[in-house]
Design an enzyme around this catalytic site. Structure first.
Site, short mmCIF file in Angstrom:
data_model
loop_
_atom_site.label_atom_id
_atom_site.label_comp_id
_atom_site.label_asym_id
_atom_site.label_seq_id
_atom_site.Cartn_x
_atom_site.Cartn_y
_atom_site.Cartn_z
N CYS A 2 -139.55 -23.45 -16.36
CA CYS A 2 -140.71 -22.91 -17.06
C CYS A 2 -141.85 -22.65 -16.09
O CYS A 2 -142.01 -23.34 -15.09
CB CYS A 2 -141.19 -23.89 -18.11
SG CYS A 2 -139.94 -24.30 -19.31
N ARG A 27 -138.06 -17.91 -10.77
CA ARG A 27 -137.75 -19.31 -11.07
C ARG A 27 -136.65 -19.46 -12.12
O ARG A 27 -136.10 -20.54 -12.28
CB ARG A 27 -139.02 -20.02 -11.57
CG ARG A 27 -140.12 -20.07 -10.54
CD ARG A 27 -141.39 -20.56 -11.16
NE ARG A 27 -141.26 -21.93 -11.58
CZ ARG A 27 -141.57 -22.98 -10.84
NH1 ARG A 27 -142.02 -22.80 -9.63
NH2 ARG A 27 -141.45 -24.20 -11.31
N TRP A 74 -137.76 -21.83 -20.00
CA TRP A 74 -136.35 -22.13 -19.71
C TRP A 74 -135.97 -23.20 -20.72
O TRP A 74 -136.46 -24.32 -20.64
CB TRP A 74 -136.22 -22.61 -18.27
CG TRP A 74 -134.82 -22.77 -17.79
CD1 TRP A 74 -134.03 -21.81 -17.23
CD2 TRP A 74 -134.05 -23.98 -17.77
NE1 TRP A 74 -132.81 -22.35 -16.89
CE2 TRP A 74 -132.79 -23.67 -17.20
CE3 TRP A 74 -134.29 -25.29 -18.18
CZ2 TRP A 74 -131.79 -24.63 -17.04
CZ3 TRP A 74 -133.29 -26.24 -18.01
CH2 TRP A 74 -132.05 -25.90 -17.45
N ASN A 100 -144.97 -27.03 -19.71
CA ASN A 100 -143.76 -27.29 -18.89
C ASN A 100 -143.47 -28.78 -18.99
O ASN A 100 -144.40 -29.59 -18.95
CB ASN A 100 -144.01 -26.97 -17.41
CG ASN A 100 -144.16 -25.49 -17.16
OD1 ASN A 100 -144.00 -24.69 -18.06
ND2 ASN A 100 -144.46 -25.15 -15.92
N GLY A 101 -142.20 -29.15 -19.01
CA GLY A 101 -141.86 -30.58 -19.03
C GLY A 101 -141.22 -30.95 -20.35
O GLY A 101 -140.70 -30.09 -21.08
N GLU A 481 -121.20 -27.72 0.11
CA GLU A 481 -122.26 -26.73 -0.06
C GLU A 481 -121.66 -25.33 -0.29
O GLU A 481 -122.15 -24.57 -1.11
CB GLU A 481 -123.19 -26.75 1.17
CG GLU A 481 -124.19 -25.61 1.29
CD GLU A 481 -125.17 -25.49 0.11
OE1 GLU A 481 -125.19 -26.38 -0.77
OE2 GLU A 481 -125.88 -24.47 0.07
N LYS A 485 -122.39 -23.08 -3.57
CA LYS A 485 -122.94 -21.71 -3.50
C LYS A 485 -122.07 -20.76 -4.30
O LYS A 485 -122.57 -19.93 -5.05
CB LYS A 485 -122.98 -21.32 -2.02
CG LYS A 485 -124.10 -20.48 -1.57
CD LYS A 485 -125.41 -21.15 -1.26
CE LYS A 485 -125.96 -22.02 -2.35
NZ LYS A 485 -127.03 -22.88 -1.96
N GLU A 488 -122.50 -21.32 -8.13
CA GLU A 488 -123.81 -20.90 -8.66
C GLU A 488 -123.90 -19.41 -8.90
O GLU A 488 -124.43 -18.99 -9.92
CB GLU A 488 -124.92 -21.20 -7.66
CG GLU A 488 -125.24 -22.58 -7.35
CD GLU A 488 -126.55 -22.66 -6.61
OE1 GLU A 488 -126.50 -22.58 -5.37
OE2 GLU A 488 -127.59 -22.82 -7.23
N HIS A 504 -104.49 -36.91 -1.23
CA HIS A 504 -104.81 -37.95 -2.22
C HIS A 504 -105.10 -37.37 -3.60
O HIS A 504 -105.67 -38.05 -4.44
CB HIS A 504 -106.00 -38.78 -1.72
CG HIS A 504 -105.71 -39.45 -0.40
ND1 HIS A 504 -104.87 -40.51 -0.29
CD2 HIS A 504 -106.12 -39.14 0.85
CE1 HIS A 504 -104.78 -40.86 0.99
NE2 HIS A 504 -105.52 -40.03 1.70
N LYS A 603 -134.94 -22.07 -10.47
CA LYS A 603 -135.21 -22.30 -9.06
C LYS A 603 -135.71 -23.71 -8.80
O LYS A 603 -135.35 -24.34 -7.83
CB LYS A 603 -136.21 -21.26 -8.54
CG LYS A 603 -136.55 -21.39 -7.06
CD LYS A 603 -135.33 -21.13 -6.19
CE LYS A 603 -135.57 -21.32 -4.72
NZ LYS A 603 -134.31 -21.50 -3.97
O1 M6R Z 1 -136.18 -27.71 -4.60
P1 M6R Z 1 -135.11 -28.71 -4.31
O2 M6R Z 1 -134.56 -28.57 -2.91
O3 M6R Z 1 -135.52 -30.12 -4.58
O4 M6R Z 1 -133.94 -28.34 -5.30
C1 M6R Z 1 -132.78 -29.11 -5.38
C2 M6R Z 1 -131.69 -28.38 -6.12
O5 M6R Z 1 -132.10 -28.10 -7.43
C3 M6R Z 1 -131.33 -27.05 -5.43
O6 M6R Z 1 -130.95 -27.25 -4.10
C4 M6R Z 1 -130.19 -26.35 -6.18
O7 M6R Z 1 -129.01 -27.08 -6.05
C5 M6R Z 1 -130.04 -24.93 -5.65
N1 M6R Z 1 -129.92 -24.01 -6.73
C6 M6R Z 1 -128.88 -24.79 -4.75
O8 M6R Z 1 -128.67 -23.48 -4.31
#
Ligand code: M6R
Length: 608
Positions: A2, A27, A74, A100-101, A481, A485, A488, A504, A603
């Site tokens: 948000c 965001r 959001w 927000n929150g 990672e 990626k 996502e 395993h 974001k």
């Molecule tokens: O802003 P931050 O680095 O604390 O965010 C952490 C995660 O939310 C962030 O890295 C998220 O996993 C990304 N979308 C990864 O690409």
């Protein structure tokens, strides 16, 4: 997640707020709205979907107002819909609130208000706020008193902006565990949950702290901290923010732009810090805690998502270079653990946004432990940057795509610098690693120059439903990672595994439709990774290998090979990151997805 924008002053508040909401689109959100107050009373506009829908709806009516609040939502409580979009209002439509929150006790408050005759139309937790203010406004002498009384009843996390038709010259704001800044202009003030929303207008900002309530007019800001019962006329700080960097330029989207910023990112993370010619690492952000750092005998890293994987790389780097034991925790889990903590432990939070709720909660958890709290943060002036005792900024510039790319590379580079710093020069890798960090931007550029080949391979695999990423040692966090990626942005199921774990369990999944992305860079462990690849090939699994330039041995064995320039193990992750980011990017674009705004993601994750 948000976003909040607000304006009070002489300009068209509607234009300012709509522009601010557009700046917050990166965001992630599902609906948007604004409320305004003028001589005719109050008016609310809402739209499900993109902000441009809201712009069209508002512009057909041309409303004029100097007091406006807006929001991108959001969904947390209730589906994305017009009725759930913010602003939410009281029954008489005279008080408007964006939030927000999460209000944790909203159900109980709603019941209380319903018993007092209030009706609720949305499924949101937010709707209790304007009604609670209304409830108190009927009993208390001023709106300000009612606003504060309402805040006293709510439990949870919030950044709130409120306006009322009874107070056309005042904007009210409050924060608890959710960011909110006031932008200062000439006889005008802005309000934003993310400075990006107001940077086009002012770089002078006042950061609100937890429990602050701000009463804002065109000329004045009064801040009352409810916890300490302290009033203040806070001073504005100058925000270091480069608007240019937040623009797309010639790139089709921010994700690709940010991946291509890798060489510049490594350069700015090391600039003035990695002084190879003087065999020195200089981290200004740690200077005020140098005395304490000498006594650190354990480091606990807390972070989420991609930042957590950077933390895992940090564990390898710090332990290898400095010999200090490191543990890495997902911030969301760390909060609920009951582990022993000695004074010799330092907590290191890693966050791109500096606003991740779980990481903030982890820092809050150790507030009274007397331990050193350090940060590696990209967003300057963010909550985590301000609540840590010391830290090192990533200097990656604004990252707009939801999928983190350049910030990860900056975090890993900064972790290498911190590891070198903590080694006090007592590692034979000190000078070689400093020299390598110097050479790294050119090598990162070489990976980018190979983007065409990565694209061709990605397109070949774009229709698969599952993917496995494997690696050993530094390449193990990179495998996780790489899988994150891909998940996502392309919505392909992907898992990252330590290559040694294949037998395993994961080997059971392998068949001709289940490809593996094997990070098989030259290292003393390469032979072992090659054995794992052979086991996958023996079961008919396609393999893409990430190999070191010049080593042709994988070409016979694997279906496709992507080559990376030779570098030290400690700097390999920065180059591997570019390759896995490009791979995920090209698969997602081949599948036709909006890479900057993956579905269901935001974001900056400002709620638990
Ligand atoms: O802003 P931050 O680095 O604390 O965010 C952490 C995660 O939310 C962030 O890295 C998220 O996993 C990304 N979308 C990864 O690409």
């Amino acid at each position: 997640m948000c976003g909040i924008v607000g304006y009070i002053g002489q300009k068209s508040g509607v234009d300012v707020v709509l522009g601010g909401l557009e700046a917050l689109e990166y965001r992630g959100y599902d609906s948007a709205g604004l409320a305004l107050v003028n001589d005719d009373g109050g008016q609310v506009f809402k739209q499900v979907g993109r902000v441009n829908g809201l712009v069209d709806a508002v512009n057909t009516e041309h409303p004029a107002s100097n007091l406006v609040i807006g929001h991108t939502r959001w969904a947390t409580h209730g589906t994305p819909s017009l009725v759930n979009a913010h602003p939410q209002s009281n029954n008489q439509q005279t008080i408007f609130v964006v939030h927000n929150g999460i209000i944790e006790n909203f159900a109980e408050l709603r019941e209380r208000l319903q018993a007092a005759g209030y009706n609720f139309t949305s499924q949101t937790d937010t709707e209790v706020i304007p009604n609670l203010i209304d409830y108190y406004a009927k009993q208390l002498p001023s709106f300000e008193a009612a606003f504060k009384a309402a805040l006293g009843d709510v439990h949870g996390a919030y950044a709130i902006a409120a306006i009322s038709t009874d107070e056309p010259d005042t904007l009210y704001a409050a924060r608890l565990s959710s960011p909110l800044v006031i932008g200062v202009g000439e006889q005008e003030h802005y309000l934003a949950s993310d400075p990006a929303a107001i940077m086009a207008h002012t770089k002078r900002v006042i950061y609100l702290e937890d429990y602050d309530v701000a009463v804002i007019s065109g000329n004045d800001v009064d801040v009352h901290n409810l916890k300490h019962n302290r009033h203040a006329k806070p001073k504005a700080e100058l925000l270091d923010y480069d608007n240019e960097q937040a623009l797309l330029g010639d790139f089709p989207n921010f994700m690709l732009k940010e991946i291509f910023e890798a060489p510049a990112t490594i350069r700015s993370a090391t600039l003035g810090r990695a002084l190879a010619d003087r065999s020195l690492v200089k981290l200004g952000g740690l200077e005020n805690v140098l005395g304490q750092l000498k006594y650190i005998d354990r480091i606990v890293i807390v972070a989420c998502g991609t930042s957590y994987y950077a933390g895992l790389l940090g564990e390898y780097l710090i332990e290898e270079l400095s010999g200090i034991p490191v543990e890495v925790h997902m911030a969301s889990e760390f909060k609920y653990r009951d582990e022993p903590f000695s004074r010799g432990t330092a907590l290191l939070a890693i966050s791109q946004s500096g606003e991740t709720a779980d990481t903030i909660a982890a820092l809050k958890k150790v507030e009274d432990y007397g331990v050193l709290r350090l940060g590696i943060v990209n967003a300057v002036g963010s909550t985590i940057a301000r609540m840590t005792d010391a830290g090192v900024y990533c200097h990656a510039g604004p990252e707009r795509a939801v999928a983190s790319s350049k910030a990860f590379i900056a975090q890993t580079t900064v972790l290498a610098l911190i590891a070198l710093h903590l080694s006090n020069g007592n590692t034979k890798l000190f000078k070689p690693l400093l020299d390598e960090l110097d050479a790294l931007p050119a090598k990162a550029q070489a990976v980018l120059d190979n983007a065409g080949r990565i694209k061709a391979i990605a397109e070949k695999y774009a229709r698969h439903r599952d993917f496995l990423f494997i690696g050993r040692q530094y390449a193990y966090p990179m495998a996780m990672e790489g899988a994150l990626k891909l998940k996502e942005v392309s919505y392909i199921h992907a898992e990252g595994y330590a290559a040694g774990e294949m037998k395993h369990g994961p080997l059971a999944m392998i068949d001709k439709d289940f490809p593996t992305f094997a990070i098989a860079i030259d290292s003393p462990l390469l032979e072992k990774t090659i054995s794992n690849i052979q086991e996958i090939k023996a079961r008919g699994g396609p393999v893409i290998a990430l190999a070191t330039q010049g080593n042709k041995s994988l070409e016979q064995l694997c279906d496709d090979v992507i080559y990376l320039p030779h570098t030290m193990h400690e700097t390999q992750p920065m180059l591997q990151a570019i390759a896995v980011q490009l791979f995920a990017y090209y698969i997602a674009t081949a599948r036709g997805f909006d890479v900057d705004h993956p579905r269901n993601l935001a974001k900056s994750v400002t709620v638990e």
